[in-house]
Design a protein around this motif. Structure first.
Motif, PDB file in Angstrom:
ATOM      1  N   ARG A   1      18.742-105.541  20.524  1.00 12.60           N
ATOM      2  CA  ARG A   1      19.149-104.529  21.500  1.00 12.60           C
ATOM      3  C   ARG A   1      19.675-103.279  20.780  1.00 12.60           C
ATOM      4  N   GLN A   2      20.480-103.496  19.751  1.00 12.07           N
ATOM      5  CA  GLN A   2      21.031-102.368  18.999  1.00 12.07           C
ATOM      6  C   GLN A   2      19.911-101.594  18.310  1.00 12.07           C
ATOM      7  N   MET A   3      18.967-102.301  17.722  1.00 10.95           N
ATOM      8  CA  MET A   3      17.853-101.646  17.040  1.00 10.95           C
ATOM      9  C   MET A   3      16.981-100.861  18.021  1.00 10.95           C
ATOM     10  N   ALA A   4      16.884-101.365  19.248  1.00  9.06           N
ATOM     11  CA  ALA A   4      16.050-100.689  20.238  1.00  9.06           C
ATOM     12  C   ALA A   4      16.677 -99.390  20.736  1.00  9.06           C
ATOM     13  N   PHE A   5      18.007 -99.319  20.785  1.00 10.33           N
ATOM     14  CA  PHE A   5      18.676 -98.165  21.407  1.00 10.33           C
ATOM     15  C   PHE A   5      19.470 -97.289  20.451  1.00 10.33           C
ATOM     16  N   GLN A   6      19.520 -97.655  19.180  1.00 11.97           N
ATOM     17  CA  GLN A   6      20.263 -96.831  18.225  1.00 11.97           C
ATOM     18  C   GLN A   6      19.421 -96.563  16.990  1.00 11.97           C
ATOM     19  N   ASP A   7      19.650 -95.397  16.402  1.00 14.90           N
ATOM     20  CA  ASP A   7      18.983 -95.055  15.157  1.00 14.90           C
ATOM     21  C   ASP A   7      19.514 -95.969  14.062  1.00 14.90           C
ATOM     22  N   VAL A   8      18.628 -96.624  13.343  1.00 13.99           N
ATOM     23  CA  VAL A   8      19.031 -97.593  12.316  1.00 13.99           C
ATOM     24  C   VAL A   8      19.827 -96.919  11.205  1.00 13.99           C
ATOM     25  N   LEU A   9      19.464 -95.683  10.840  1.00 17.32           N
ATOM     26  CA  LEU A   9      20.118 -94.996   9.733  1.00 17.32           C
ATOM     27  C   LEU A   9      21.487 -94.447  10.115  1.00 17.32           C
ATOM     28  N   THR A  10      21.576 -93.798  11.263  1.00 19.23           N
ATOM     29  CA  THR A  10      22.831 -93.128  11.633  1.00 19.23           C
ATOM     30  C   THR A  10      23.696 -93.926  12.607  1.00 19.23           C
ATOM     31  N   GLY A  11      23.079 -94.866  13.343  1.00 20.42           N
ATOM     32  CA  GLY A  11      23.827 -95.624  14.345  1.00 20.42           C
ATOM     33  C   GLY A  11      24.020 -94.863  15.646  1.00 20.42           C
ATOM     34  N   LEU A  12      23.447 -93.661  15.726  1.00 19.15           N
ATOM     35  CA  LEU A  12      23.571 -92.843  16.933  1.00 19.15           C
ATOM     36  C   LEU A  12      22.552 -93.288  17.987  1.00 19.15           C
ATOM     37  N   PRO A  13      22.863 -93.035  19.256  1.00 18.95           N
ATOM     38  CA  PRO A  13      21.909 -93.373  20.320  1.00 18.95           C
ATOM     39  C   PRO A  13      20.579 -92.662  20.088  1.00 18.95           C
ATOM     40  N   ASN A  14      19.475 -93.353  20.400  1.00 21.92           N
ATOM     41  CA  ASN A  14      18.157 -92.751  20.203  1.00 21.92           C
ATOM     42  C   ASN A  14      17.545 -92.339  21.542  1.00 21.92           C
ATOM     43  N   ARG A  15      16.327 -91.829  21.479  1.00 22.51           N
ATOM     44  CA  ARG A  15      15.644 -91.338  22.666  1.00 22.51           C
ATOM     45  C   ARG A  15      15.428 -92.454  23.694  1.00 22.51           C
ATOM     46  N   ARG A  16      15.151 -93.659  23.256  1.00 19.81           N
ATOM     47  CA  ARG A  16      14.934 -94.781  24.172  1.00 19.81           C
ATOM     48  C   ARG A  16      16.191 -95.048  25.010  1.00 19.81           C
ATOM     49  N   LEU A  17      17.382 -94.970  24.398  1.00 27.66           N
ATOM     50  CA  LEU A  17      18.628 -95.172  25.136  1.00 27.66           C
ATOM     51  C   LEU A  17      18.820 -94.035  26.146  1.00 27.66           C
ATOM     52  N   LEU A  18      18.545 -92.823  25.729  1.00 30.47           N
ATOM     53  CA  LEU A  18      18.651 -91.677  26.632  1.00 30.47           C
ATOM     54  C   LEU A  18      17.738 -91.868  27.839  1.00 30.47           C
ATOM     55  N   MET A  19      16.495 -92.276  27.609  1.00 28.60           N
ATOM     56  CA  MET A  19      15.542 -92.481  28.705  1.00 28.60           C
ATOM     57  C   MET A  19      15.982 -93.639  29.609  1.00 28.60           C
ATOM     58  N   ASP A  20      16.522 -94.695  29.024  1.00 28.91           N
ATOM     59  CA  ASP A  20      17.011 -95.832  29.806  1.00 28.91           C
ATOM     60  C   ASP A  20      18.141 -95.402  30.728  1.00 28.91           C
TER      61      ASP A  20
ATOM     62  N   LEU B   1      18.868 -92.331  31.723  1.00 26.30           N
ATOM     63  CA  LEU B   1      18.334 -91.347  32.676  1.00 26.30           C
ATOM     64  C   LEU B   1      17.639 -92.069  33.838  1.00 26.30           C
ATOM     65  N   GLN B   2      16.851 -93.089  33.500  1.00 26.21           N
ATOM     66  CA  GLN B   2      16.148 -93.885  34.517  1.00 26.21           C
ATOM     67  C   GLN B   2      17.142 -94.572  35.447  1.00 26.21           C
ATOM     68  N   ARG B   3      18.201 -95.138  34.900  1.00 33.09           N
ATOM     69  CA  ARG B   3      19.226 -95.811  35.719  1.00 33.09           C
ATOM     70  C   ARG B   3      19.934 -94.811  36.651  1.00 33.09           C
ATOM     71  N   ALA B   4      20.221 -93.628  36.124  1.00 32.19           N
ATOM     72  CA  ALA B   4      20.881 -92.601  36.932  1.00 32.19           C
ATOM     73  C   ALA B   4      19.996 -92.160  38.094  1.00 32.19           C
ATOM     74  N   VAL B   5      18.708 -91.998  37.829  1.00 36.31           N
ATOM     75  CA  VAL B   5      17.768 -91.593  38.875  1.00 36.31           C
ATOM     76  C   VAL B   5      17.669 -92.691  39.935  1.00 36.31           C
ATOM     77  N   GLU B   6      17.587 -93.945  39.527  1.00 31.56           N
ATOM     78  CA  GLU B   6      17.487 -95.075  40.457  1.00 31.56           C
ATOM     79  C   GLU B   6      18.748 -95.231  41.284  1.00 31.56           C
TER      80      GLU B   6
END
Length: 183
Positions: free
Chosen positions: A155-174, A176-181
């Motif tokens: 889960r962490q690898m899917a939603f965070q950048d492995v190098l920096t540990g910062l949230p990635n685009r996939r987490l942002l899209m997830d 955003l999708q939840r907010a829209v729903e």
């Protein structure tokens, strides 16, 4: 049983014979069944337990090993001994529901407490049975601690950048999708 009777001046021995063939067959079948259960239980890769009258009336060696005890230390113990305090209410409610007949089988997870104070993630599959003429809870459990750690890593690898540990685009899209729903 035998007895001596006298008839017309002669003594006779009367012997009563009981055919116990069926009883012996039943005893042998019960002994064989108990032996099969013991062998199956003691060679299982999962922890097996029976809870009756509020205590662990049976645990196999795998279950004891999961929590760092011997089977003798757990037999007769309160089940809360191996349940994380924060999960006591949930687990005891699941036991009560089976004993009261509200449900026949159940599948759930809880945090277990080990003898050394450590915590493990536990998955339970359970049911209810009649044991010794009384209702009991029976089940098996597995230590899923490593599986949970792997899931968290994925889960962490899917939603965070492995190098920096910062949230990635996939987490942002997830998010955003939840907010829209939600709207």
């Amino acid at each position: 049983s035998s007895s001596v009777v006298e008839y017309d001046g002669a003594k006779f021995s009367l012997t009563t014979v009981h055919d116990i063939t069926e009883r012996k067959r039943a005893e042998d079948a019960l002994r064989e069944s108990e032996n099969r259960f013991r062998i199956l239980s003691e060679t299982a890769f999962v922890g097996i337990y029976i809870i009756q009258d509020g205590c662990l009336s049976y645990v196999n060696s795998t279950l004891a090993t999961i929590f760092g005890y011997t089977p003798e230390e757990l037999t007769g113990a309160d089940p809360r001994l191996v349940i994380h305090p924060e999960d006591h209410a949930m687990v005891l409610e699941n036991i009560r529901r089976r004993i009261d007949g509200e449900i026949e089988t159940i599948h759930y997870e809880f945090r277990g407490r080990c003898k050394d104070g450590g915590t493990k993630n536990i998955e339970v599959f359970g049911g209810r049975i009649a044991f010794g003429g009384k209702t009991a809870v029976i089940g098996n459990l597995m230590d899923i601690t490593e599986r949970k750690k792997s899931e968290d890593t994925i889960r962490q690898m899917a939603f965070q950048d492995v190098l920096t540990g910062l949230p990635n685009r996939r987490l942002l899209m997830d998010r955003l999708q939840r907010a829209v729903e939600a709207n």
